[in-house]
Structures are given as structure tokens and as C-alpha cells.
Design a protein around this motif. Structure first.
Motif, PDB file in Angstrom:
ATOM      1  N   ILE A  98      27.429 -46.504  -7.344  1.00  0.00           N
ATOM      2  CA  ILE A  98      28.685 -46.955  -7.928  1.00  0.00           C
ATOM      3  C   ILE A  98      29.490 -45.755  -8.418  1.00  0.00           C
ATOM      4  O   ILE A  98      29.051 -45.012  -9.294  1.00  0.00           O
ATOM      5  CB  ILE A  98      28.432 -47.926  -9.098  1.00  0.00           C
ATOM      6  CG1 ILE A  98      27.711 -49.178  -8.601  1.00  0.00           C
ATOM      7  CG2 ILE A  98      29.750 -48.298  -9.773  1.00  0.00           C
ATOM      8  CD1 ILE A  98      27.275 -50.110  -9.717  1.00  0.00           C
ATOM      9  N   VAL A  99      30.667 -45.578  -7.833  1.00  0.00           N
ATOM     10  CA  VAL A  99      31.566 -44.482  -8.191  1.00  0.00           C
ATOM     11  C   VAL A  99      32.921 -45.090  -8.539  1.00  0.00           C
ATOM     12  O   VAL A  99      33.456 -45.891  -7.785  1.00  0.00           O
ATOM     13  CB  VAL A  99      31.713 -43.477  -7.027  1.00  0.00           C
ATOM     14  CG1 VAL A  99      32.713 -42.380  -7.387  1.00  0.00           C
ATOM     15  CG2 VAL A  99      30.357 -42.879  -6.659  1.00  0.00           C
ATOM     16  N   GLN A 100      33.464 -44.704  -9.686  1.00  0.00           N
ATOM     17  CA  GLN A 100      34.727 -45.281 -10.140  1.00  0.00           C
ATOM     18  C   GLN A 100      35.942 -44.437  -9.771  1.00  0.00           C
ATOM     19  O   GLN A 100      37.069 -44.921  -9.814  1.00  0.00           O
ATOM     20  CB  GLN A 100      34.696 -45.472 -11.656  1.00  0.00           C
ATOM     21  CG  GLN A 100      33.659 -46.487 -12.133  1.00  0.00           C
ATOM     22  CD  GLN A 100      33.691 -46.641 -13.639  1.00  0.00           C
ATOM     23  OE1 GLN A 100      33.425 -45.707 -14.387  1.00  0.00           O
ATOM     24  NE2 GLN A 100      34.053 -47.821 -14.099  1.00  0.00           N
ATOM     25  N   GLY A 101      35.725 -43.168  -9.470  1.00  0.00           N
ATOM     26  CA  GLY A 101      36.868 -42.300  -9.222  1.00  0.00           C
ATOM     27  C   GLY A 101      37.480 -41.764 -10.503  1.00  0.00           C
ATOM     28  O   GLY A 101      38.615 -41.286 -10.505  1.00  0.00           O
ATOM     29  N   HIS A 102      36.732 -41.855 -11.603  1.00  0.00           N
ATOM     30  CA  HIS A 102      37.187 -41.358 -12.907  1.00  0.00           C
ATOM     31  C   HIS A 102      36.348 -40.128 -13.270  1.00  0.00           C
ATOM     32  O   HIS A 102      35.165 -40.248 -13.590  1.00  0.00           O
ATOM     33  CB  HIS A 102      37.024 -42.431 -13.980  1.00  0.00           C
ATOM     34  CG  HIS A 102      37.785 -43.676 -13.683  1.00  0.00           C
ATOM     35  ND1 HIS A 102      37.443 -44.898 -14.206  1.00  0.00           N
ATOM     36  CD2 HIS A 102      38.873 -43.909 -12.894  1.00  0.00           C
ATOM     37  CE1 HIS A 102      38.282 -45.827 -13.770  1.00  0.00           C
ATOM     38  NE2 HIS A 102      39.150 -45.243 -12.967  1.00  0.00           N
ATOM     39  N   VAL A 103      36.939 -38.967 -13.210  1.00  0.00           N
ATOM     40  CA  VAL A 103      36.209 -37.721 -13.433  1.00  0.00           C
ATOM     41  C   VAL A 103      35.860 -37.576 -14.913  1.00  0.00           C
ATOM     42  O   VAL A 103      36.717 -37.724 -15.785  1.00  0.00           O
ATOM     43  CB  VAL A 103      37.032 -36.524 -12.942  1.00  0.00           C
ATOM     44  CG1 VAL A 103      36.395 -35.201 -13.341  1.00  0.00           C
ATOM     45  CG2 VAL A 103      37.191 -36.598 -11.428  1.00  0.00           C
ATOM     46  N   ASP A 104      34.596 -37.279 -15.191  1.00  0.00           N
ATOM     47  CA  ASP A 104      34.132 -37.091 -16.559  1.00  0.00           C
ATOM     48  C   ASP A 104      34.270 -35.651 -17.023  1.00  0.00           C
ATOM     49  O   ASP A 104      34.483 -35.385 -18.214  1.00  0.00           O
ATOM     50  CB  ASP A 104      32.656 -37.498 -16.680  1.00  0.00           C
ATOM     51  CG  ASP A 104      32.439 -38.968 -16.411  1.00  0.00           C
ATOM     52  OD1 ASP A 104      33.060 -39.794 -17.105  1.00  0.00           O
ATOM     53  OD2 ASP A 104      31.659 -39.293 -15.500  1.00  0.00           O
ATOM     54  N   ALA A 105      34.116 -34.706 -16.128  1.00  0.00           N
ATOM     55  CA  ALA A 105      34.129 -33.290 -16.487  1.00  0.00           C
ATOM     56  C   ALA A 105      34.244 -32.473 -15.214  1.00  0.00           C
ATOM     57  O   ALA A 105      34.055 -32.984 -14.108  1.00  0.00           O
ATOM     58  CB  ALA A 105      32.848 -32.915 -17.233  1.00  0.00           C
ATOM     59  N   THR A 106      34.550 -31.206 -15.400  1.00  0.00           N
ATOM     60  CA  THR A 106      34.446 -30.269 -14.289  1.00  0.00           C
ATOM     61  C   THR A 106      33.210 -29.404 -14.517  1.00  0.00           C
ATOM     62  O   THR A 106      32.703 -29.302 -15.632  1.00  0.00           O
ATOM     63  CB  THR A 106      35.690 -29.380 -14.153  1.00  0.00           C
ATOM     64  OG1 THR A 106      35.859 -28.604 -15.341  1.00  0.00           O
ATOM     65  CG2 THR A 106      36.927 -30.214 -13.880  1.00  0.00           C
ATOM     66  N   ALA A 107      32.732 -28.812 -13.451  1.00  0.00           N
ATOM     67  CA  ALA A 107      31.568 -27.936 -13.537  1.00  0.00           C
ATOM     68  C   ALA A 107      31.827 -26.690 -12.701  1.00  0.00           C
ATOM     69  O   ALA A 107      32.639 -26.710 -11.768  1.00  0.00           O
ATOM     70  CB  ALA A 107      30.317 -28.653 -13.041  1.00  0.00           C
ATOM     71  N   GLU A 108      31.119 -25.632 -13.034  1.00  0.00           N
ATOM     72  CA  GLU A 108      31.207 -24.394 -12.268  1.00  0.00           C
ATOM     73  C   GLU A 108      30.044 -24.311 -11.295  1.00  0.00           C
ATOM     74  O   GLU A 108      28.900 -24.585 -11.663  1.00  0.00           O
ATOM     75  CB  GLU A 108      31.157 -23.186 -13.194  1.00  0.00           C
ATOM     76  CG  GLU A 108      31.212 -21.848 -12.459  1.00  0.00           C
ATOM     77  CD  GLU A 108      30.996 -20.661 -13.373  1.00  0.00           C
ATOM     78  OE1 GLU A 108      31.034 -19.526 -12.862  1.00  0.00           O
ATOM     79  OE2 GLU A 108      30.765 -20.867 -14.580  1.00  0.00           O
ATOM     80  N   CYS A 109      30.344 -23.970 -10.064  1.00  0.00           N
ATOM     81  CA  CYS A 109      29.281 -23.708  -9.093  1.00  0.00           C
ATOM     82  C   CYS A 109      28.685 -22.346  -9.412  1.00  0.00           C
ATOM     83  O   CYS A 109      29.382 -21.325  -9.369  1.00  0.00           O
ATOM     84  CB  CYS A 109      29.836 -23.730  -7.676  1.00  0.00           C
ATOM     85  SG  CYS A 109      28.606 -23.402  -6.403  1.00  0.00           S
ATOM     86  N   LEU A 110      27.406 -22.340  -9.763  1.00  0.00           N
ATOM     87  CA  LEU A 110      26.740 -21.097 -10.151  1.00  0.00           C
ATOM     88  C   LEU A 110      26.213 -20.313  -8.959  1.00  0.00           C
ATOM     89  O   LEU A 110      26.233 -19.085  -8.953  1.00  0.00           O
ATOM     90  CB  LEU A 110      25.581 -21.400 -11.111  1.00  0.00           C
ATOM     91  CG  LEU A 110      25.951 -22.032 -12.445  1.00  0.00           C
ATOM     92  CD1 LEU A 110      24.692 -22.320 -13.248  1.00  0.00           C
ATOM     93  CD2 LEU A 110      26.891 -21.126 -13.229  1.00  0.00           C
ATOM     94  N   SER A 111      25.728 -21.045  -7.950  1.00  0.00           N
ATOM     95  CA  SER A 111      25.135 -20.346  -6.811  1.00  0.00           C
ATOM     96  C   SER A 111      25.070 -21.267  -5.606  1.00  0.00           C
ATOM     97  O   SER A 111      25.052 -22.498  -5.737  1.00  0.00           O
ATOM     98  CB  SER A 111      23.726 -19.850  -7.150  1.00  0.00           C
ATOM     99  OG  SER A 111      22.869 -20.936  -7.461  1.00  0.00           O
ATOM    100  N   VAL A 112      25.041 -20.651  -4.448  1.00  0.00           N
ATOM    101  CA  VAL A 112      24.860 -21.358  -3.174  1.00  0.00           C
ATOM    102  C   VAL A 112      23.784 -20.604  -2.405  1.00  0.00           C
ATOM    103  O   VAL A 112      23.930 -19.411  -2.135  1.00  0.00           O
ATOM    104  CB  VAL A 112      26.159 -21.399  -2.347  1.00  0.00           C
ATOM    105  CG1 VAL A 112      25.925 -22.172  -1.057  1.00  0.00           C
ATOM    106  CG2 VAL A 112      27.302 -21.991  -3.149  1.00  0.00           C
TER     107      VAL A 112
END
Length: 202
Positions: A98-112
Motif C-alpha cells: 500500500i503506497v499513498q503517494g505522500h512523501v514522509d521524508a527525503t533520504a540521502e543515498c550513502l552508497s551504491v
């Protein structure tokens, strides 16, 4: 409601400011099937279609200042690829979560990390009582339904299979980029209930 299963990758072709609002023109393979007022998730953000140009294969959505501040939309520029998903149709198969399309926060990509058959991504976000991940639980990153692991109060990892890597914007994501997060709705309700009873702090 969405499921986090990406239908197509769109491209930002134009950005226009109007007061504190920002209009994005998006090119996508299903633009000709859209209609005005339809909701479409763009990198996990539910936005309303406000204009269409079927001949050009584009649609326009508008983000208000609140959305620009709480998501990564403020960083969108022409050429950026976006994960797109239309709302789940009644009777449709529910393949993600279940995804509402309401963003709770942003995050930083630390590594790939290239795992020679998959890719391991690590993310960090600010702690909060409703910003919870659990081992093998669901998380939505830029609109993609994924399973998280190595979870801490502020970090988690996800593994991306070749199909997802090839058919979403994950193939452009690099360390230092910011992504949109939507935490699992069931977990958020549980956290709110526990907080109301004084059983959860943070």
C-alpha cells in the motif's frame, strides 16, 4: 492508492515557476492515455495532471511550495528521469504494497555497490517516531516498493535486481543524491497508536 510497481520511466522536459508554484512538463509513454485531474505518482509523489499534449506525449503537473520543500522535487531539472505509476485500478492485481503517494521524508543515498548481479543501495534519513523501518519490511523509494534490511533508526539498505535497475531511475541514482521516502502505512499507524499511549518516544 498506488502499489509501488513502476509502470514507466518519464522524463522532465520543462520546468516553469509561477509564484511559489512550479510546473513540470513530463514526457512519458502513456501520456496519451491520461486525462485532466488524474493522479499519477512521480518518483513517489502523487501529483495531479493539469494539462495534456498527447501529440507531444507530455503532461503537466504542478507542485506547491509545501511539496517542493518536503520532497526532492525542488531538484528536478529538464532531462531528469522519473518513476511513474498511475493509481491502482479497481480489480487490479496488487503486486507491491500500500503506497499513498505522500512523501514522509527525503533520504540521502550513502552508497551504491555493484554486487555482480544486483545492486546494493544504502540510505540515511532523519530519525522520527513514524520514520520506522523493520528488517524485511516494506519501504517506498522514489515510488518503488522495496524490501529493506540492515535497518537502524536512521539507515537501511535495499537490493535492486537487474529488471528493477533497468526499468526505473535507480540506474541513475548515485551516492549523495536525495530520494523520496514513504514509510509503510501500517507501521505509521502502529507508531501513532503507541505514541498516543505513551509507549513510543522519539
Amino acid at each position: 492508492m498506488f502499489t509501488g510497481i513502476i509502470e514507466a520511466v518519464g522524463t522532465v522536459v520543462a520546468v516553469e515557476n509561477e509564484g511559489t508554484n512550479r510546473h513540470f512538463t513530463i514526457q512519458s509513454p502513456f501520456a496519451g492515455e491520461l486525462k485532466i485531474d488524474q493522479s499519477v505518482a512521480h518518483d513517489g509523489v502523487c501529483l495531479t495532471v493539469v494539462a495534456l499534449n498527447p501529440a507531444a506525449g507530455t503532461h503537466v503537473v504542478t507542485a506547491i511550495d509545501e511539496t517542493l520543500r518536503k520532497t526532492n522535487l525542488g531538484q528536478w531539472q529538464p532531462g531528469r528521469h522519473l518513476n511513474l505509476e498511475r493509481c491502482l485500478a479497481a480489480g487490479g492485481r496488487f503486486d507491491g504494497h500500500i503506497v499513498q503517494g505522500h512523501v514522509d521524508a527525503t533520504a540521502e543515498c550513502l552508497s551504491v555497490q555493484d554486487q555482480d548481479g544486483s545492486w546494493l543501495f544504502r540510505f540515511r534519513h532523519e530519525a522520527g517516531p513514524q520514520r520506522l523501518t523493520v528488517e524485511k519490511g516494506s519501504i517506498t523509494i522514489n515510488g518503488v516498493s522495496l524490501t529493506c534490511f540492515d535497518s537502524t533508526p536512521t539507515e537501511f539498505s535495499v537490493a535492486i535486481i537487474p529488471y528493477t535497475y533497468a526499468h526505473t531511475g535507480f540506474n541513475q541514482l548515485q551516492a549523495g543524491d536525495r530520494v523520496n521516502l514513504e514509510f509503510d502505512i501500517v507501521g505509521k499507524y502502529v507508531a501513532r497508536l503507541l505514541a498516543s499511549q505513551g509507549l513510543l518516544v522519539g
